[in-house]
Design a protein around this motif. Sequence first.
Motif, mmCIF file in Angstrom:
data_model
loop_
_atom_site.group_PDB
_atom_site.id
_atom_site.type_symbol
_atom_site.label_atom_id
_atom_site.label_comp_id
_atom_site.label_asym_id
_atom_site.label_seq_id
_atom_site.Cartn_x
_atom_site.Cartn_y
_atom_site.Cartn_z
ATOM 1 N N TYR A 33 1.211 -1.335 0.459
ATOM 2 C CA TYR A 33 -0.189 -0.219 0.079
ATOM 3 C C TYR A 33 0.523 1.185 0.595
ATOM 4 O O TYR A 33 1.321 1.355 0.647
ATOM 5 N N THR A 34 0.970 1.575 -0.775
ATOM 6 C CA THR A 34 1.816 2.586 -1.148
ATOM 7 C C THR A 34 1.430 4.236 -0.140
ATOM 8 O O THR A 34 2.063 4.833 -0.070
ATOM 9 N N LEU A 35 0.359 4.841 -1.079
ATOM 10 C CA LEU A 35 -0.799 5.454 -0.068
ATOM 11 C C LEU A 35 -0.496 6.922 -1.152
ATOM 12 O O LEU A 35 -0.518 8.099 -0.796
ATOM 13 N N ASP A 41 -1.481 1.050 -5.305
ATOM 14 C CA ASP A 41 -1.246 0.424 -4.235
ATOM 15 C C ASP A 41 -1.447 -2.007 -5.195
ATOM 16 O O ASP A 41 -1.675 -1.850 -6.488
ATOM 17 N N THR A 79 2.743 -7.355 4.168
ATOM 18 C CA THR A 79 2.107 -6.480 3.675
ATOM 19 C C THR A 79 2.633 -5.642 3.642
ATOM 20 O O THR A 79 3.521 -5.184 5.126
ATOM 21 N N VAL A 81 3.111 -0.949 3.988
ATOM 22 C CA VAL A 81 2.608 -0.297 4.070
ATOM 23 C C VAL A 81 3.970 1.283 5.227
ATOM 24 O O VAL A 81 5.032 1.087 5.801
ATOM 25 N N THR A 103 4.524 8.485 1.637
ATOM 26 C CA THR A 103 3.552 7.161 0.702
ATOM 27 C C THR A 103 5.188 6.848 0.837
ATOM 28 O O THR A 103 6.633 7.108 1.201
ATOM 29 N N PHE A 112 8.950 2.306 6.852
ATOM 30 C CA PHE A 112 7.704 1.693 6.018
ATOM 31 C C PHE A 112 7.418 0.015 7.569
ATOM 32 O O PHE A 112 8.870 -0.479 7.921
ATOM 33 N N GLY A 121 -5.574 -1.596 3.689
ATOM 34 C CA GLY A 121 -4.611 -0.452 4.468
ATOM 35 C C GLY A 121 -4.631 0.226 5.780
ATOM 36 O O GLY A 121 -3.863 0.153 5.952
ATOM 37 N N THR A 122 -6.131 0.732 6.041
ATOM 38 C CA THR A 122 -6.106 1.071 6.865
ATOM 39 C C THR A 122 -6.023 0.411 8.025
ATOM 40 O O THR A 122 -5.247 0.646 9.625
ATOM 41 N N ALA A 124 -4.156 -1.782 8.822
ATOM 42 C CA ALA A 124 -2.382 -2.001 8.653
ATOM 43 C C ALA A 124 -1.615 -1.216 9.272
ATOM 44 O O ALA A 124 -0.696 -0.992 10.245
ATOM 45 N N LEU A 125 -2.643 0.205 9.167
ATOM 46 C CA LEU A 125 -1.766 1.360 9.046
ATOM 47 C C LEU A 125 -2.414 1.370 11.325
ATOM 48 O O LEU A 125 -1.155 1.491 12.502
#
Length: 242
Positions: A33-35, A41, A79, A81, A103, A112, A121-122, A124-125
């Motif tokens: 997930y690069t954001l 992604d 993953t 992130v 990012t 990262f 992604g959410t 994971a963060l």
Amino acid sequence: MSSPMLDEAVLAEITAVAGDRHRPLMFVNAAIYTLDPMIGDFPAADLLIGADEIVAVGPGLHTAAEDDGAIVVDCTGLTIVPAVLDGVAVAGLRERRADRVGTLTPGNPATFALITGPTSGTSALEMIVWRPEQAAAIVVDGEIALANGRRLTPAPIEPDLRSRSVQSPYLGMWIDETGFLHQELTADGRYDETRGGRPHAYQGAFWIDGDRIVYRDDLGFWAYGRFIDGVLHHAGYVLHRQ
């Protein structure tokens, strides 16, 4: 079923060449997930870092791993992130792409996390914020700081709030250019400010790290300043030592 971990032999190889910035690291076979809204992604891709920056991201990078002399880290089942999140950048409100430090954009800091995936992604963060010890690895500025539940870098040294002896070329009285602010830094690690002729307006402890000074006032707030070419810049004031 146990969570995926990084290969210990690869970690040993990375540790052995930790001081050699000529060996890039390539993390392969991860969901990323690069954001970065332009890059997007990837359900399965690779991430190449050199020194402390991201060099490239996307599928197919591993085919050039041997050409680049990269150390390959297999991230199957993991993953990747960003470990630094800039919510403004994620919302697309940064005018320049170069300012999107949160990012996984090539040229940005290689900071990262690798976590068990796949996931959103959410979520994971959220895990990085609340449960970083559960990450398979966390990379900070190109160095693996945590892997397989072990810290690989020294723990941060927290400031000592007790009285202590300080040796620094910056000790002494500092006065701003208007004469309004007088700040004295003493060898016991304390500061004392006079403002507009009002003595002891603020008092507390200070710590100097390189060109940066951090204050912890007795009232409970924290502040900072920076020494630039022998001049102290603090809270909008420019102070010279007397």
